[in-house]
Design a protein around this motif. Structure first.
Motif, PDB file in Angstrom:
ATOM      1  N   TYR A  99     -26.917 -14.661 -35.657  1.00 37.55           N
ATOM      2  CA  TYR A  99     -25.690 -14.290 -34.960  1.00 37.55           C
ATOM      3  C   TYR A  99     -24.858 -13.347 -35.822  1.00 37.55           C
ATOM      4  O   TYR A  99     -24.366 -12.329 -35.359  1.00 37.55           O
ATOM      5  N   TYR A 100     -24.728 -13.686 -37.094  1.00 41.12           N
ATOM      6  CA  TYR A 100     -23.984 -12.838 -38.023  1.00 41.12           C
ATOM      7  C   TYR A 100     -24.615 -11.453 -38.120  1.00 41.12           C
ATOM      8  O   TYR A 100     -23.924 -10.441 -38.115  1.00 41.12           O
ATOM      9  N   THR A 102     -26.282  -9.814 -35.959  1.00 34.98           N
ATOM     10  CA  THR A 102     -26.178  -9.016 -34.735  1.00 34.98           C
ATOM     11  C   THR A 102     -24.742  -8.608 -34.410  1.00 34.98           C
ATOM     12  O   THR A 102     -24.509  -7.908 -33.440  1.00 34.98           O
ATOM     13  N   HIS A 103     -23.790  -9.066 -35.218  1.00 38.88           N
ATOM     14  CA  HIS A 103     -22.388  -8.716 -35.010  1.00 38.88           C
ATOM     15  C   HIS A 103     -21.823  -8.152 -36.314  1.00 38.88           C
ATOM     16  O   HIS A 103     -22.395  -8.303 -37.374  1.00 38.88           O
ATOM     17  N   ASN A 104     -20.697  -7.542 -36.221  1.00 37.91           N
ATOM     18  CA  ASN A 104     -20.109  -6.898 -37.392  1.00 37.91           C
ATOM     19  C   ASN A 104     -18.860  -7.656 -37.832  1.00 37.91           C
ATOM     20  O   ASN A 104     -17.743  -7.223 -37.573  1.00 37.91           O
ATOM     21  N   TYR A 105     -19.049  -8.786 -38.498  1.00 38.93           N
ATOM     22  CA  TYR A 105     -17.909  -9.596 -38.920  1.00 38.93           C
ATOM     23  C   TYR A 105     -17.496  -9.250 -40.343  1.00 38.93           C
ATOM     24  O   TYR A 105     -18.325  -8.947 -41.188  1.00 38.93           O
TER      25      TYR A 105
END
Length: 123
Positions: A99-100, A102-105
């Motif tokens: 999840y991390y 695939t996202h830009n946190y």
């Protein structure tokens, strides 16, 4: 299907028999055993089988999952108390690492998550 008292003393847990599950592929393994994808009551679930020598670990994890009820924590559907020890749980579509990725946190957001997880574990 019945609700019975399990070896850990918990009552009201759904007792699930192996023949109620349509087993599929292995999706993970570790020190305690293996996790399989399966179909139970027309939905896909994760079934965590515990090594035969890990009865105590099974009881500890069952106790833990029985005490939590949160929309962001995997839901326990039931367990077996037969000759094979397994937990039937909600099947996650993605793990936290993927999840991390695939996202830009930001690191600040990740730190906030870490603190929220720690607070839940401590409480």
């Amino acid at each position: 299907m019945s609700r019975k008292k399990l070896p850990n003393g918990k009552e009201g847990i759904q007792l699930i028999y192996p023949e109620e599950l349509e087993m599929s592929e292995c999706i993970g393994s570790g020190a305690f055993g293996q996790v399989f994808k399966a179909k139970y009551k027309d939905k896909y679930v994760a079934v965590k089988f515990f090594d035969g020598t890990k009865k105590k670990d099974f009881a500890m994890e069952l106790d833990l999952l029985c005490t939590v009820n949160h929309p962001n924590i995997i839901e326990l559907y039931g367990a077996s108390a037969g000759t094979k020890f397994f937990l039937v749980m909600e099947l996650a579509t993605m793990n936290l690492v993927n999840y991390y990725k695939t996202h830009n946190y930001s690191y600040k957001e990740l730190w906030t998550w870490t603190m929220q997880i720690a607070e839940v574990i401590i409480i």
